[in-house]
Design a protein around this motif. Structure first.
Motif, PDB file in Angstrom:
ATOM      1  N   ASP A   1     -26.534 -21.599  -3.737  1.00  0.00           N
ATOM      2  CA  ASP A   1     -27.553 -22.326  -4.460  1.00  0.00           C
ATOM      3  C   ASP A   1     -27.065 -22.515  -5.897  1.00  0.00           C
ATOM      4  O   ASP A   1     -26.612 -21.546  -6.527  1.00  0.00           O
ATOM      5  CB  ASP A   1     -28.865 -21.538  -4.458  1.00  0.00           C
ATOM      6  CG  ASP A   1     -29.909 -22.168  -5.350  1.00  0.00           C
ATOM      7  OD1 ASP A   1     -30.540 -23.144  -4.926  1.00  0.00           O
ATOM      8  OD2 ASP A   1     -30.066 -21.677  -6.487  1.00  0.00           O
ATOM      9  N   PRO A   2     -27.118 -23.734  -6.458  1.00  0.00           N
ATOM     10  CA  PRO A   2     -26.568 -23.959  -7.802  1.00  0.00           C
ATOM     11  C   PRO A   2     -27.160 -23.071  -8.880  1.00  0.00           C
ATOM     12  O   PRO A   2     -26.434 -22.596  -9.774  1.00  0.00           O
ATOM     13  CB  PRO A   2     -26.869 -25.443  -8.053  1.00  0.00           C
ATOM     14  CG  PRO A   2     -26.877 -26.052  -6.686  1.00  0.00           C
ATOM     15  CD  PRO A   2     -27.508 -25.002  -5.810  1.00  0.00           C
ATOM     16  N   ASP A   3     -28.469 -22.822  -8.831  1.00  0.00           N
ATOM     17  CA  ASP A   3     -29.071 -21.980  -9.862  1.00  0.00           C
ATOM     18  C   ASP A   3     -28.682 -20.513  -9.685  1.00  0.00           C
ATOM     19  O   ASP A   3     -28.482 -19.791 -10.674  1.00  0.00           O
ATOM     20  CB  ASP A   3     -30.584 -22.144  -9.851  1.00  0.00           C
ATOM     21  CG  ASP A   3     -31.015 -23.529 -10.330  1.00  0.00           C
ATOM     22  OD1 ASP A   3     -30.426 -24.021 -11.317  1.00  0.00           O
ATOM     23  OD2 ASP A   3     -31.911 -24.124  -9.723  1.00  0.00           O
TER      24      ASP A   3
ATOM     25  N   ASP B   1     -29.968 -11.198 -17.869  1.00  0.00           N
ATOM     26  CA  ASP B   1     -30.879 -11.980 -18.713  1.00  0.00           C
ATOM     27  C   ASP B   1     -31.095 -13.381 -18.161  1.00  0.00           C
ATOM     28  O   ASP B   1     -32.221 -13.890 -18.154  1.00  0.00           O
ATOM     29  CB  ASP B   1     -30.338 -12.070 -20.141  1.00  0.00           C
ATOM     30  CG  ASP B   1     -30.549 -10.792 -20.945  1.00  0.00           C
ATOM     31  OD1 ASP B   1     -31.228  -9.876 -20.424  1.00  0.00           O
ATOM     32  OD2 ASP B   1     -30.026 -10.712 -22.068  1.00  0.00           O
ATOM     33  N   TRP B   2     -30.008 -14.022 -17.719  1.00  0.00           N
ATOM     34  CA  TRP B   2     -30.113 -15.394 -17.210  1.00  0.00           C
ATOM     35  C   TRP B   2     -31.037 -15.444 -15.999  1.00  0.00           C
ATOM     36  O   TRP B   2     -31.906 -16.306 -15.901  1.00  0.00           O
ATOM     37  CB  TRP B   2     -28.725 -15.917 -16.864  1.00  0.00           C
ATOM     38  CG  TRP B   2     -28.684 -17.348 -16.399  1.00  0.00           C
ATOM     39  CD1 TRP B   2     -29.127 -17.844 -15.201  1.00  0.00           C
ATOM     40  CD2 TRP B   2     -28.188 -18.477 -17.133  1.00  0.00           C
ATOM     41  NE1 TRP B   2     -28.929 -19.197 -15.133  1.00  0.00           N
ATOM     42  CE2 TRP B   2     -28.352 -19.612 -16.302  1.00  0.00           C
ATOM     43  CE3 TRP B   2     -27.604 -18.629 -18.394  1.00  0.00           C
ATOM     44  CZ2 TRP B   2     -27.948 -20.891 -16.702  1.00  0.00           C
ATOM     45  CZ3 TRP B   2     -27.203 -19.894 -18.783  1.00  0.00           C
ATOM     46  CH2 TRP B   2     -27.377 -21.006 -17.954  1.00  0.00           C
TER      47      TRP B   2
ATOM     48  N   VAL C   1     -22.459 -16.634 -12.559  1.00  0.00           N
ATOM     49  CA  VAL C   1     -21.428 -16.955 -13.548  1.00  0.00           C
ATOM     50  C   VAL C   1     -21.838 -16.452 -14.930  1.00  0.00           C
ATOM     51  O   VAL C   1     -21.012 -15.907 -15.674  1.00  0.00           O
ATOM     52  CB  VAL C   1     -21.160 -18.472 -13.562  1.00  0.00           C
ATOM     53  CG1 VAL C   1     -20.335 -18.876 -14.790  1.00  0.00           C
ATOM     54  CG2 VAL C   1     -20.437 -18.885 -12.286  1.00  0.00           C
ATOM     55  N   ALA C   2     -23.097 -16.609 -15.280  1.00  0.00           N
ATOM     56  CA  ALA C   2     -23.575 -16.097 -16.568  1.00  0.00           C
ATOM     57  C   ALA C   2     -23.323 -14.597 -16.678  1.00  0.00           C
ATOM     58  O   ALA C   2     -22.845 -14.105 -17.706  1.00  0.00           O
ATOM     59  CB  ALA C   2     -25.059 -16.399 -16.739  1.00  0.00           C
TER      60      ALA C   2
ATOM     61  N   PRO D   1     -37.911 -23.643 -20.211  1.00  0.00           N
ATOM     62  CA  PRO D   1     -36.716 -24.312 -20.732  1.00  0.00           C
ATOM     63  C   PRO D   1     -35.436 -23.814 -20.073  1.00  0.00           C
ATOM     64  O   PRO D   1     -35.381 -22.700 -19.547  1.00  0.00           O
ATOM     65  CB  PRO D   1     -36.735 -23.957 -22.227  1.00  0.00           C
ATOM     66  CG  PRO D   1     -38.156 -23.639 -22.520  1.00  0.00           C
ATOM     67  CD  PRO D   1     -38.692 -22.993 -21.273  1.00  0.00           C
ATOM     68  N   ARG D   2     -34.411 -24.649 -20.118  1.00  0.00           N
ATOM     69  CA  ARG D   2     -33.124 -24.301 -19.519  1.00  0.00           C
ATOM     70  C   ARG D   2     -32.439 -23.191 -20.314  1.00  0.00           C
ATOM     71  O   ARG D   2     -32.312 -23.270 -21.532  1.00  0.00           O
ATOM     72  CB  ARG D   2     -32.208 -25.521 -19.488  1.00  0.00           C
ATOM     73  CG  ARG D   2     -32.642 -26.592 -18.507  1.00  0.00           C
ATOM     74  CD  ARG D   2     -32.243 -26.204 -17.110  1.00  0.00           C
ATOM     75  NE  ARG D   2     -32.744 -27.154 -16.127  1.00  0.00           N
ATOM     76  CZ  ARG D   2     -32.549 -27.038 -14.818  1.00  0.00           C
ATOM     77  NH1 ARG D   2     -31.848 -26.012 -14.353  1.00  0.00           N
ATOM     78  NH2 ARG D   2     -33.038 -27.924 -13.982  1.00  0.00           N
TER      79      ARG D   2
END
Length: 249
Positions: free
Chosen positions: A115-117, A29-30, A123-124, A37-38
C-alpha cells in the motif's frame, strides 16, 4: 487508531508549512499521522541555508498548479536533443547509454507490492533510523502540509530546491503526480535542495529500471554523476529499491 492530538504546533514563517510538534522526529511518528494534512520529514539542522524551512527560499505565491502541466511534456522538454548531444557526443553516449538523443517515452506503470501510504511510513521510519540517511537528515522534524495529494507537497509550500533546473516546481510536481499514479510514490522528506520519495511499485527487471532511469535523468540530471550511465544508475539505485532520492545544485 484515531489520529493523536497535535500539540506544540509551531508555525513557520510560511503558512503552508507547520511543524507537528517541537521535538525531533523518531520512527513511528509518520504512521501516527492517519488523517489531516500531509506529513513530511524536513531537515532542520545544518549551517545557513542548509538548516530548517525558516531559512529555505519558499515562495508559494510564484508557483503554478501541477494539474496545468503534462508530465511527459515536462520530461521530454528536459531530455537532451540532437543539438545538445552533438556538442559532446562521447560524454552523452556514455551517460545516456543504453539510450540516445530523442525522448524515449514514459516508463510503463509498475505493479504495487505494498500500500503506498504504508510504504511511505516504512520509508519514513528507515530514514529516521538509518545512520546513512541521518548523516544527511540532520535534526529531522515532522512537518504538516495541507494538500490533497502527496505529489503536490513541493508546490504547496513553494519549494525552490530545483530552481537551477526548473523555476516552477509545479511542473516537477506534475511528474510526481504521474509517478504517484504509476509507481505509488509518496513525497517523504525534503531539505533545502533534496527530495526523497517512497516507492510502492519499484522496478523488478533491468528493462523496467532503465525506463524509469530515463525519467529520473530528465527530472534531475544530478542522479547520474561521474561518468555513470543510465543503465548503471538503473541497476545500482532503482532495481527493487523503495526509496528514490533527488538533489539539485
Amino acid at each position: 487508531m484515531p489520529a493523536p492530538t497535535v500539540t506544540g504546533m509551531t508555525k513557520s514563517p510560511h503558512p503552508p508549512l507547520s511543524y507537528a510538534d517541537t521535538t525531533t522526529a523518531v520512527p513511528g511518528d509518520w504512521a501516527r499521522r492517519t488523517a489531516g494534512p500531509r506529513p513530511l520529514i524536513v531537515k532542520t539542522g545544518g549551517d545557513a541555508h542548509e538548516s530548517g524551512p525558516e531559512q529555505w527560499r519558499l515562495d508559494p505565491g510564484r508557483v503554478s498548479r501541477p494539474g496545468d502541466h503534462d508530465a511527459e511534456e515536462v520530461l521530454a522538454g528536459f531530455w537532451p536533443d540532437e543539438d545538445e548531444v552533438a556538442e559532446d557526443p562521447e560524454w552523452y553516449a556514455e551517460v545516456l547509454a543504453p539510450f540516445g538523443p530523442g525522448w524515449p517515452g514514459l516508463a510503463p506503470a509498475g505493479v504495487l507490492d505494498a500500500d503506498p501510504d504504508a510504504r511511505a511510513a516504512e520509508v519514513a521510519d528507515s530514514l529516521l533510523a538509518d545512520g546513512h540517511w541521518r548523516t544527511w537528515l540532520k535534526d529531522p522534524r515532522l512537518a504538516l502540509v495541507p494538500t490533497g495529494r502527496s505529489a503536490d507537497v513541493p508546490a504547496a509550500i513553494g519549494w525552490t530546491g530545483p530552481v537551477h533546473h526548473e523555476r516552477d516546481v509545479a511542473r516537477l510536481c506534475a511528474v510526481l503526480r504521474s509517478w504517484e499514479d504509476r509507481f505509488g510514490i509518496r513525497v517523504v522528506a525534503l531539505s533545502y535542495d533534496m527530495l526523497v520519495v517512497s516507492v510502492a511499485a519499484p522496478p523488478r527487471t533491468r528493462a523496467q529500471a532503465e525506463a524509469i532511469a530515463v525519467e529520473h535523468y530528465a527530472f534531475c540530471p544530478g542522479v547520474v554523476q561521474g561518468g555513470e550511465s543510465l543503465g548503471g544508475y538503473a541497476e545500482e539505485e532503482l532495481l527493487g529499491k523503495s526509496i528514490w532520492a533527488f538533489w539539485w545544485d
